[in-house]
Design a protein around this motif. Sequence first.
Motif: not given
Length: 331
Positions: A273-293
């Motif tokens: 579950x911690x790997x999901x946070x590090x490798x998926x949720x955090x990058x996806x949140x950053x992509x939303x913030x950067x308008x890449x998603x």
Amino acid sequence: MHFHLLVPEFFAADVLPSADRFAAAETLVARGRRKRHDAISPEAWLFGRFQVEKQRDWPVAPYALLGDGGSPGTHYWLRADPVHLRAGSEGLALVDIAPSAIARDEADALAETLSRHFGATLLLQPLQSSRWYLRLQPPMEVETTPPAAALDGPVAAHFARGRDALRLHALMNEAQMVMHEHPVNAAREARGEAPLNSLWPWGGGAIGAATGAAAARPFSVVIADDPLARGLALAAGIPVRPLPASAESLCGVPAQKGVALVVMNAPRDAGGAAALERDWFAPLLAALQARKLGMLSLHLFGAETLVEVETVRSDLRYLWRRRAPLARYLA
């Protein structure tokens, strides 16, 4: 790009304790638009999205066979996974064995012996060491239970039901006798490992006529290692890609168009579950913030609840929607 992220067993009690904190996941869930549903299996959710009707079972076997590289044709198939049944005071119990605990050569040796024993009675294909497929003629009218749903309590309550249940039980009992004395299991027991002493039949059915251009195409690409998701996509003519190690490789180009389904592997422990946070949720949140998603839809499965969340970049401005432990959304 609109991403759908499906995470099986996310709210499992031993995977995501209520005391754990996952900042990116908590932010996405808190700021987005949430819906909570009664329990539904990831398999049923996938079949619903691809508009594949339930047969007597959800037809996991033929679609997963396709996703594993096999050729199901129009035949009736069952999953027939190797399992360990342990005798106890309340009867036989199904023991959870990690797929990695079954070696390729063990699967091949057991399947070869079973195929030689049964001859033309059945066709057994062990495409993966822990995922076996069984073709029977004529098709069986039975309803089955996935092995994950049969782990609690005696397995007798989860045996196949229906007109052909006795025929299937007889085949499985015969398979147990063949497997019981196999050298593979003697070696496993000598190493202190649980023997593979039975097959668990489930997910029977055939692939429907609506495939390719005629099938429902709810996604423009499916990114998964899960064989069912891959098989449903292939049957619908949707491109399939393997699951990468993290979301970063999927979010590198701004303004991509389309709808992607990403099916995660179930986290087996808190570290997963911690790997999901590090490798998926955090990058996806950053992509939303950067308008890449453009949009992120989360589908977080638990034993009794499905939590679905839609989040777009403008939602991230709502700072008053404060983060909370993820287990809170089960209450």
